[in-house]
Enzyme design. Structure first.
Site, PDB file in Angstrom:
ATOM      1  N   MET A  27      51.967  40.259  38.698  1.00 38.82           N
ATOM      2  CA  MET A  27      52.996  39.411  38.092  1.00 38.82           C
ATOM      3  C   MET A  27      53.433  39.989  36.745  1.00 38.82           C
ATOM      4  SD  MET A  27      52.107  35.565  39.292  1.00 38.82           S
ATOM      5  CE  MET A  27      50.828  35.247  38.097  1.00 38.82           C
ATOM      6  N   HIS A  31      47.932  44.951  31.873  1.00 39.53           N
ATOM      7  CA  HIS A  31      46.861  45.392  30.977  1.00 39.53           C
ATOM      8  C   HIS A  31      46.029  46.427  31.723  1.00 39.53           C
ATOM      9  CE1 HIS A  31      44.494  42.769  33.497  1.00 39.53           C
ATOM     10  NE2 HIS A  31      45.204  41.716  33.140  1.00 39.53           N
ATOM     11  N   GLY A  33      43.346  46.296  33.293  1.00 40.78           N
ATOM     12  CA  GLY A  33      42.831  45.864  34.597  1.00 40.78           C
ATOM     13  C   GLY A  33      43.819  46.218  35.707  1.00 40.78           C
ATOM     14  N   HIS A  34      45.093  45.874  35.490  1.00 40.99           N
ATOM     15  CA  HIS A  34      46.128  46.231  36.477  1.00 40.99           C
ATOM     16  C   HIS A  34      46.227  47.753  36.623  1.00 40.99           C
ATOM     17  CE1 HIS A  34      47.870  42.353  34.749  1.00 40.99           C
ATOM     18  NE2 HIS A  34      47.782  42.063  36.027  1.00 40.99           N
ATOM     19  N   GLY A 144      42.167  42.655  42.301  1.00 40.74           N
ATOM     20  CA  GLY A 144      41.066  42.572  41.334  1.00 40.74           C
ATOM     21  C   GLY A 144      40.045  41.517  41.745  1.00 40.74           C
ATOM     22  N   ARG A 184      47.192  36.121  30.592  1.00 42.70           N
ATOM     23  CA  ARG A 184      47.272  34.856  29.858  1.00 42.70           C
ATOM     24  C   ARG A 184      46.520  34.900  28.526  1.00 42.70           C
ATOM     25  NH1 ARG A 184      47.136  33.045  35.301  1.00 42.70           N
ATOM     26  NH2 ARG A 184      48.892  31.692  35.847  1.00 42.70           N
TER      27      ARG A 184
HETATM   28  P1  AMP Z   1      48.175  39.192  38.255  1.00 39.28           P
HETATM   29  O1  AMP Z   1      49.316  39.977  37.675  1.00 39.28           O
HETATM   30  O2  AMP Z   1      47.422  38.413  37.235  1.00 39.28           O
HETATM   31  O3  AMP Z   1      48.569  38.406  39.468  1.00 39.28           O
HETATM   32  O4  AMP Z   1      47.131  40.281  38.764  1.00 39.28           O
HETATM   33  C1  AMP Z   1      47.507  41.317  39.623  1.00 39.28           C
HETATM   34  C2  AMP Z   1      46.263  41.960  40.179  1.00 39.28           C
HETATM   35  O5  AMP Z   1      45.479  42.482  39.106  1.00 39.28           O
HETATM   36  C3  AMP Z   1      45.378  40.952  40.920  1.00 39.28           C
HETATM   37  O6  AMP Z   1      44.833  41.564  42.069  1.00 39.28           O
HETATM   38  C4  AMP Z   1      44.322  40.638  39.898  1.00 39.28           C
HETATM   39  O7  AMP Z   1      43.098  40.239  40.465  1.00 39.28           O
HETATM   40  C5  AMP Z   1      44.173  41.987  39.203  1.00 39.28           C
HETATM   41  N1  AMP Z   1      43.567  41.812  37.885  1.00 39.28           N
HETATM   42  C6  AMP Z   1      43.894  40.873  36.950  1.00 39.28           C
HETATM   43  N2  AMP Z   1      43.068  40.967  35.894  1.00 39.28           N
HETATM   44  C7  AMP Z   1      42.195  41.976  36.161  1.00 39.28           C
HETATM   45  C8  AMP Z   1      41.092  42.547  35.457  1.00 39.28           C
HETATM   46  N3  AMP Z   1      40.711  42.109  34.256  1.00 39.28           N
HETATM   47  N4  AMP Z   1      40.428  43.575  36.046  1.00 39.28           N
HETATM   48  C9  AMP Z   1      40.797  44.028  37.276  1.00 39.28           C
HETATM   49  N5  AMP Z   1      41.820  43.532  37.986  1.00 39.28           N
HETATM   50  C10 AMP Z   1      42.516  42.512  37.440  1.00 39.28           C
END
Ligand code: AMP
Length: 277
Positions: A27, A31, A33-34, A144, A184
């Site tokens: 979304m 960061h 993680g992504h 993730g 967030r």
């Molecule tokens: P989001 O943009 O929050 O929907 O996350 C996109 C993808 O990144 C999802 O598969 C999340 O689980 C993964 N994700 C979010 N935060 C982290 C993190 N801290 N470490 C690893 N993957 C993450």
């Protein structure tokens, strides 16, 4: 790296990539993680496609949707050096044109935890992920472990509907003080940010007790709640010690367990988890 906004342009860009595709749905407000997911997708598949779409149908809280950070330019700056080949950034009209009327309901693994706190969330996730898989047609999609229930839901989507791709779950990346990276986190005030590592500390307390031999589900949940109760800024929504596949709460841990929790810090809701065993 190309940035495309329509399904037709994505399909055209995809046809030019002559390798397997590793896909990372996001979304945005990216960061490390992504980025770790994108690097892995590129290394394991040859080409990487990331989607950036703040999916309205998975938000049960309108205010959360409205204030979700949107930072496409900066996201593109981070994705290029990570090896991303194509960014797919559609708008809501492109994904949900007038007349769109399909919803994928995954069933029992969506009734607990996040599914219980956020009604409709996982139907929104499953539906948009199915659409994105059909649009991108990846060999592998990377998610993730941070969103553990989402991984369970997506695996079930793929298995139940015989989708021809592999789901890869990657470890949660954390800040130095243990706070799980999240888009967030930018909403946390300084005081809330200082308090937020208690989430990971609560999970670590459960892990320490498990490693010392504690196997009783209720005792393990109480240990996390006790730790969180020392932090007045943390308002706990749930603490769970569950079967990692069915997400049913465990009376006792036999083989493995997903320890997960959600807590509010002011207006910001944080989730995190670890796996035991
Ligand atoms: P989001 O943009 O929050 O929907 O996350 C996109 C993808 O990144 C999802 O598969 C999340 O689980 C993964 N994700 C979010 N935060 C982290 C993190 N801290 N470490 C690893 N993957 C993450």
């Amino acid at each position: 790296m190309r940035i495309v906004h329509t399904i037709a342009d994505l399909r055209a860009a995809r046809r030019e990539l002559n390798t397997d595709i590793g896909f990372v749905p996001t979304m945005g407000a990216l960061h490390d993680g992504h980025i770790s997911l994108v690097k892995r997708a590129k290394a394991e598949c040859g080409s990487a496609i990331a989607s950036i779409f703040v999916n309205p149908t998975q938000f049960n809280d309108k205010a959360d949707f409205t204030r979700y950070p949107r930072t496409l330019e900066n996201d593109a700056r981070l994705l290029e050096p990570a090896g991303c080949d194509v960014i797919f950034a559609p708008d809501a009209q492109e994904m949900y044109p007038q007349g769109f009327d399909t919803r994928i309901d995954i069933g029992s693994v969506t009734t607990q935890l996040e599914g219980a706190m956020r009604p409709g969330h996982f139907a929104g996730v499953a539906t948009v992920v199915a659409k994105l898989f059909n649009i991108v047609q990846p060999a592998r999609a990377y998610f993730g472990q941070k969103d553990a229930q989402q991984v369970v839901v997506v695996r079930k989507l793929v298995a139940d509907l015989n989708m021809p791709l592999e789901i890869v779950a990657a470890p949660t990346l954390r800040e130095a003080d243990g706070l799980a990276m999240s888009s967030r986190n930018v909403h946390l005030t300084a005081a809330e940010r200082a308090a937020a590592p208690v989430v990971y500390q609560a999970l670590q307390a459960v892990k320490a007790a498990y490693e010392a031999g504690e196997r009783d589900g209720e005792t393990l949940r109480a240990i996390a709640k006790q730790k969180l109760s020392h932090e007045p800024l943390a308002i706990v929504e749930y603490v769970s010690v569950a079967n990692p596949r069915t997400l049913d709460e465990l009376d006792g841990v036999a083989h493995d367990a997903l320890v997960s929790l959600a807590a509010r810090f002011g207006k910001t809701r944080l989730i995190d988890n670890i796996v035991l065993g």
